[in-house]
Design a protein around this motif. Sequence first.
Motif, short mmCIF file in Angstrom:
data_model
loop_
_atom_site.label_atom_id
_atom_site.label_comp_id
_atom_site.label_asym_id
_atom_site.label_seq_id
_atom_site.Cartn_x
_atom_site.Cartn_y
_atom_site.Cartn_z
N ASN A 106 43.59 37.57 16.57
CA ASN A 106 44.72 36.63 16.58
C ASN A 106 44.28 35.24 16.99
N LEU A 107 44.82 34.25 16.32
CA LEU A 107 44.50 32.86 16.63
C LEU A 107 44.84 32.55 18.09
N PHE A 108 43.86 32.05 18.81
CA PHE A 108 43.97 31.68 20.23
C PHE A 108 44.56 32.81 21.07
N THR A 109 44.18 34.03 20.75
CA THR A 109 44.55 35.31 21.38
C THR A 109 45.91 35.83 20.93
N GLY A 110 46.73 35.01 20.26
CA GLY A 110 48.05 35.50 19.84
C GLY A 110 48.96 35.72 21.03
N PRO A 111 49.77 36.79 21.02
CA PRO A 111 50.71 37.02 22.14
C PRO A 111 49.99 37.46 23.41
N LEU A 112 50.71 37.37 24.52
CA LEU A 112 50.16 37.63 25.85
C LEU A 112 49.52 39.00 26.01
N TYR A 113 50.03 40.01 25.28
CA TYR A 113 49.55 41.36 25.57
C TYR A 113 48.06 41.55 25.23
N PHE A 114 47.47 40.62 24.50
CA PHE A 114 46.01 40.65 24.31
C PHE A 114 45.31 40.64 25.68
N LEU A 115 45.78 39.78 26.58
CA LEU A 115 45.20 39.72 27.91
C LEU A 115 45.41 41.03 28.66
N TYR A 116 46.60 41.62 28.52
CA TYR A 116 46.92 42.82 29.29
C TYR A 116 46.06 44.01 28.86
N LYS A 117 45.77 44.09 27.57
CA LYS A 117 44.89 45.15 27.08
C LYS A 117 43.52 45.07 27.76
N ILE A 118 42.97 43.87 27.80
CA ILE A 118 41.63 43.71 28.34
C ILE A 118 41.61 43.90 29.85
N VAL A 119 42.61 43.37 30.54
CA VAL A 119 42.67 43.57 31.99
C VAL A 119 42.84 45.05 32.33
N SER A 120 43.65 45.77 31.55
CA SER A 120 43.80 47.22 31.74
C SER A 120 42.44 47.90 31.63
N THR A 121 41.66 47.49 30.65
CA THR A 121 40.34 48.09 30.40
C THR A 121 39.37 47.78 31.53
N VAL A 122 39.35 46.53 31.94
CA VAL A 122 38.48 46.11 33.05
C VAL A 122 38.84 46.87 34.34
N ASN A 224 35.00 35.79 25.62
CA ASN A 224 33.95 35.76 26.63
C ASN A 224 34.25 34.72 27.70
N GLU A 225 34.72 33.56 27.30
CA GLU A 225 35.04 32.51 28.26
C GLU A 225 36.16 32.96 29.22
N LEU A 226 37.13 33.69 28.69
CA LEU A 226 38.27 34.12 29.52
C LEU A 226 37.91 35.26 30.46
N PHE A 227 36.96 36.15 30.03
CA PHE A 227 36.74 37.39 30.78
C PHE A 227 35.28 37.65 31.16
N LEU A 232 33.10 41.96 30.76
CA LEU A 232 33.58 42.47 29.47
C LEU A 232 32.48 42.40 28.42
N VAL A 233 32.35 43.45 27.63
CA VAL A 233 31.40 43.47 26.51
C VAL A 233 32.20 43.50 25.22
#
Length: 536
Positions: A106-122, A224-227, A232-233
């Motif tokens: 998604n362009l510029f991460t798209g909706p917020l839940y992109f962040l939540y997926k990755i934080v959940s994983t981390v 990568n810059e955000l996380f 994160l890999v």
Amino acid sequence: MPTDCISYQESGYFSALINDYLNEKPELNALYHRFPNLENFKLQLDEKGKKFNGNNNINGKFKREILISVLEKQYQSIVASESTLNNINLLNQSNTFTVTTGHQLNLFTGPLYFLYKIVSTVNLCKQLKHKFPENNFVPIYWMATEDHDFEEINHFTFKHKKINWNRDSFGPVGRLTTEGLENVFAVFESEIGIGNNAESLKNLFKKAYLEHSNLADATRYLTNELFAKEGLVIIDGDDADLKKIFIPYIKNELLHQTAFAKVNETIPHLEKYSVQVNPREINLFYIEDHLRERIVFENGKYAVLNTKLKFSEEEILTEMDNHPEKFSPNVLMRPLYQEVILPNLCYIGGGGELAYWLELKSFFESQNVTFPILLLRNSVLLATEKQATKADKLQLTWRDLFLNQQELFNQKTKSLSNFTIDFSPQKEALKKQFEDLHKMAEATDNSFLGAVKAQEVKQIKGLENLEKRLLKAEKRVHQEQLNRIIALQNELFPNQSLQERKVNFAEFYVEFGEALIEKLVKELKPLEQEFKVVVL
């Protein structure tokens, strides 16, 4: 106000299938391997370790070496953090496992839940490391570079404005050039305003999208810059070396269409729910830079739809051996591809993703690949301290704000009123009065009994109408406060839908900067089934 307020099941935003999965309904047991709790991760570790590290025709050590080689190649163009580089190196060890989430580009991460997926994983990796310190756990973001639905990813919303990337796209989106994104940046720059965080966001957009040649590289840089601090890999499955590992499964799909058979065996178990994805006879696409079309078997030949490409069985198997990168798994085959090449324990996704994963267990069993634990990603409502204070003053709980707007309106009207807007006692009294009339009517003829019943219905209806009119009158009396309540809900639930599915992270980052992600990492607990309210 307390922040942990409401379970996913109570929120009203999840399907019956996901609610039943979370409630561990016995009728769904056959559709998943192990439910996500810490005790089950020990069993998953043991099983995945045995299968991945030595079976499936390719030695696990060899798989890990290929994986690291591919990741090192893919990270050549960006500066990875020490923790990320360390995690890549750890993948070479047989006691290292992954937790994976996947998402579109998604362009510029798209909706917020992109962040939540990755934080959940981390955060799950951190929790597993604490529980099982003898093992290593690496958070993986699988970029959906081979998708071709450009319309789903070519925009993001910033402060109610939809910012679009207008261009044509035909092949895998990861290979798409970043041509035209300078125009998107110009619009974004004009909307974002001034300040240090605004400058950081503008620089982040420019470096990601205006200094990288394709969408996959741009998305890798941005994520990568955000996380990076979290280790994160990021992996791009659109790779010839990774596809070579998957060749036996591609061949099986071409020759035997096992996925079609196995998923169709599973679908009857989902009849009471809506089926997320129906299988194709062949669940593979043929891809080139500007092409992604289904492979079909027609008249004894393998054909690529909407092209002139046709192959005999021998020819398509030769093509597969020589160019495995041209064979792209669809939504039902991609999970198998991921689990074959990664030492993965758990997949973290949204409700829609888990719905199609629940179709796949028998297919995985037929391929002798361990089915991962399925975990619903964290869901979050972000609120500012100002909004939390406003909710307190309006005597609102977070649970109130999750209500359907009309229900919220009615409930708050009743609570604000100086008297009870509920005629239930009057209706019960009326029904008791009519009980005697019913007994009397039963001793006479049916015409009188009918008249009594009709009168009862009429009078109950009259009380209901009076109740509605009283509620309406009270809404007018308390209109000003009710308007403030609804305005706050509209801020938190844009268009009466989930904030996380509409709003881009930049809207909060411009005010809170890096503290946004730091707060999410601190607050989100992936194994708890609660819709988290995070106050910034």
